[in-house]
Design a protein around this motif. Sequence first.
Motif, mmCIF file in Angstrom:
data_model
loop_
_atom_site.group_PDB
_atom_site.id
_atom_site.type_symbol
_atom_site.label_atom_id
_atom_site.label_comp_id
_atom_site.label_asym_id
_atom_site.label_seq_id
_atom_site.Cartn_x
_atom_site.Cartn_y
_atom_site.Cartn_z
ATOM 1 N N PRO A 187 0.815 -1.220 0.000
ATOM 2 C CA PRO A 187 0.000 0.000 0.000
ATOM 3 C C PRO A 187 0.845 1.265 0.000
ATOM 4 O O PRO A 187 0.321 2.345 -0.198
ATOM 5 C CB PRO A 187 -0.809 -0.115 1.303
ATOM 6 N N ALA A 188 2.160 1.102 0.189
ATOM 7 C CA ALA A 188 3.025 2.276 0.145
ATOM 8 C C ALA A 188 2.938 2.967 -1.192
ATOM 9 O O ALA A 188 3.183 4.161 -1.310
ATOM 10 C CB ALA A 188 4.457 1.873 0.425
ATOM 11 N N THR A 208 1.826 2.675 4.778
ATOM 12 C CA THR A 208 3.044 2.133 5.391
ATOM 13 C C THR A 208 3.798 3.175 6.198
ATOM 14 O O THR A 208 4.489 2.854 7.151
ATOM 15 C CB THR A 208 4.024 1.584 4.343
ATOM 16 N N ARG A 209 3.650 4.422 5.791
ATOM 17 C CA ARG A 209 4.361 5.448 6.542
ATOM 18 C C ARG A 209 3.698 6.810 6.358
ATOM 19 O O ARG A 209 2.934 7.016 5.412
ATOM 20 C CB ARG A 209 5.829 5.528 6.130
ATOM 21 N N GLU A 210 4.057 7.681 7.255
ATOM 22 C CA GLU A 210 3.467 9.019 7.256
ATOM 23 C C GLU A 210 4.393 10.011 6.556
ATOM 24 O O GLU A 210 5.607 9.954 6.708
ATOM 25 C CB GLU A 210 3.242 9.465 8.705
ATOM 26 N N THR A 211 3.781 10.877 5.786
ATOM 27 C CA THR A 211 4.521 11.962 5.140
ATOM 28 C C THR A 211 3.918 13.276 5.619
ATOM 29 O O THR A 211 2.703 13.426 5.655
ATOM 30 C CB THR A 211 4.394 11.869 3.608
ATOM 31 N N THR A 212 4.790 14.202 5.983
ATOM 32 C CA THR A 212 4.280 15.485 6.481
ATOM 33 C C THR A 212 4.816 16.628 5.634
ATOM 34 O O THR A 212 5.842 16.504 4.969
ATOM 35 C CB THR A 212 4.693 15.717 7.943
ATOM 36 N N SER A 213 4.120 17.730 5.675
ATOM 37 C CA SER A 213 4.594 18.952 5.037
ATOM 38 C C SER A 213 4.180 20.137 5.894
ATOM 39 O O SER A 213 3.227 20.057 6.668
ATOM 40 C CB SER A 213 4.013 19.083 3.626
ATOM 41 N N THR A 215 -2.088 7.233 11.071
ATOM 42 C CA THR A 215 -1.589 5.882 11.306
ATOM 43 C C THR A 215 -1.791 5.066 10.045
ATOM 44 O O THR A 215 -2.588 5.428 9.166
ATOM 45 C CB THR A 215 -2.340 5.183 12.467
ATOM 46 N N THR A 216 -1.077 3.979 9.991
ATOM 47 C CA THR A 216 -1.182 3.114 8.815
ATOM 48 C C THR A 216 -2.543 2.428 8.734
ATOM 49 O O THR A 216 -2.923 1.925 7.697
ATOM 50 C CB THR A 216 -0.084 2.039 8.855
ATOM 51 N N ALA A 217 -3.253 2.391 9.861
ATOM 52 C CA ALA A 217 -4.545 1.702 9.890
ATOM 53 C C ALA A 217 -5.697 2.590 9.455
ATOM 54 O O ALA A 217 -6.857 2.212 9.599
ATOM 55 C CB ALA A 217 -4.806 1.165 11.294
#
Lengths: 215, 422
Positions: free
Chosen positions: B25-26, B61-66, B94-96
């Motif tokens: 899912p990434a 799979t992971r969080e991306t921020t800006s 969260t990934t969920a």
Amino acid sequence: MTEPASGSHRAGPTGRARWRRYAVATVTAVQLLATVLGGGAVIGSFLVPGSDASAGAPEYTAIRPGAPLRLAMPTLHVTAPIVPIAMVDHALDPPRDYREVGWWQTSARPGAARGQTVITGHTVHTGGASMNRLGKLTAGDFVDVISQRGRMRYVVQRTKVYSKAAVARHAQDLFGQDHGRGRLVLVTCTDWNGVTYESNVVVVAKPLGAPADQR
Amino acid sequence: MSHRLFLRTGSALAAASVALLATGPAFAADPVAQASATALEVGIAGHGTETGTYTATNDGTRETTSGDNAPALPVAVGQQATNLGTLAQDAVTTTAGHSAACSGVAGEGATLTQVGDGTRCLTGGQTITLDAAHADFSKLQVLPPQITQGLDTTLADAVAGAVAPVVNQLLTALGNPGLGIDLGAVQASCSAGPTSARGTANIAHASAYLQAPAPIGHVDLVSLPVDPAPNTHVVTNLSAVAEAVQRGVDTQISTTLGGQAGTLGPLLQPLQLGLDTLIDEVQSNVTDALGPQLAPLEQNVLDIVLNKQSQPARGAIDVTALDLHLLPAARQFVDADLASVAIGHVTCGPNTRVAPAADAVPAVDTPSTSTSEPDTAVPTAVEAGAGSLDEGPSPLAHAALGGLVVAGTGAGVWGFRRSLRS
């Protein structure tokens, strides 16, 4: 070489030594008197009935329900700030700061006569979280929740580990607000399998009230 | 290793890499969770300024921020706010498929708390004082004929000579009093799951007032409700200011004419007129003269929506703790640098659940959920464990995945080239 000197002491103290002995004897007598009087007062407080709060029986008073601010588990030497949390998608997710614990804001406020106060905090496998040792609480341990209205004391009734599926099955019993008589429910995770936690540990505690001397 | 075995191995690794890419899912196009937070947006004299928006998205799979989750106070806003000490804006996912955001402002001394599913990201702090605008009283004046309207000519000169200077001096002294807004901590938070979202706003000790020189002084305009219900609409005008100005002028007239009793007495006696009657009449005249000039103050000046909420999509929510506009009608009378303020703007969702999460627990009686549904159900899961203080897959896991993909793809290409040569 020391014998003559020693012999001279035995023969009779000098004036300075005599005064020193008097001083020591006086201090000792005062200490003994204070001990006897103090002990008598303590013992008397147990033996003599009266309206004094220190009469021996546990003194708890009711407090008005208030939003919880801090959790104290003296047995575990843990205190933690409490922040309100919401349920998201039927799950409770404690505050991200592992030193804090979360009060499910839909649950009862400490001091409420109905419902149950649900507080959850993280267990972190590498340590350091407020509820890492929650499972060490045993029946009879005290837990305090400090709210805006005062300090509410609870006594632990049971500590039990539930699988995730069991938590879902017993959700109404553990978290439902139509019962509980103001009891406290503490929840965290346990059974680390190397990847995730497989179970929850749940502590249920009965409300005693606000300790009269610590309100 | 034989040529055929090498080819098969390379092809198998390449296929495994492709499978990883396809199932991971990434690499999905849409985020599974998203949230954003903006502490402060201000419209000043036709242009806007803000703290910027902090966003968090999660691809499964992971969080991306800006953006910046430790925003600084914009300079232009700093000039308007005399005690705006702490800004907060943060968002997590969260990934969920869960997300949460919190943002707001508070005065000096406030404490920042981390965003989660809690409802507050700021606690304590002094009161925020926003210098919203200035009333313009420079054009107020009362002419001598207006003051002496209906009075006997024998009185007119004496009254006008005594009253006109002090009344106009008072009006001039009003100058440009400030229209201020005091606020406790103002913040909004939201959280969303794959199917539902909710939001809330907290406001403490909020009020608007006008601070004028004596004898007008501090005039309360409106007190805003604490922890307001969603979409609480408050519209206020400056009628209290107009009334305060009138009261101040009346007092000044009464004091002035009362002090002239010795001079006015002989003039009043032939007319069989008492001093109190004269004072009432002059006050009435001045009120008639000032009324039209103060009329714009009776119009709505501030339009405020507290805990402004909307659902832009199913499972999504948009919350603004305080949304304030200075209405155009006020521009006639108010020198408005600060045209609009939005404090504590957050969005959560829409989120999705990409796959059954390993830690998901089936609900016993799962009620249907909607964005605005009251929170009456009980939790069926408590996600209270973490492997370490870091969230998400470990760097080692990322490295291993990346290495596998590169190795598999490389082997596949190499094997394919070898097969072409053979």
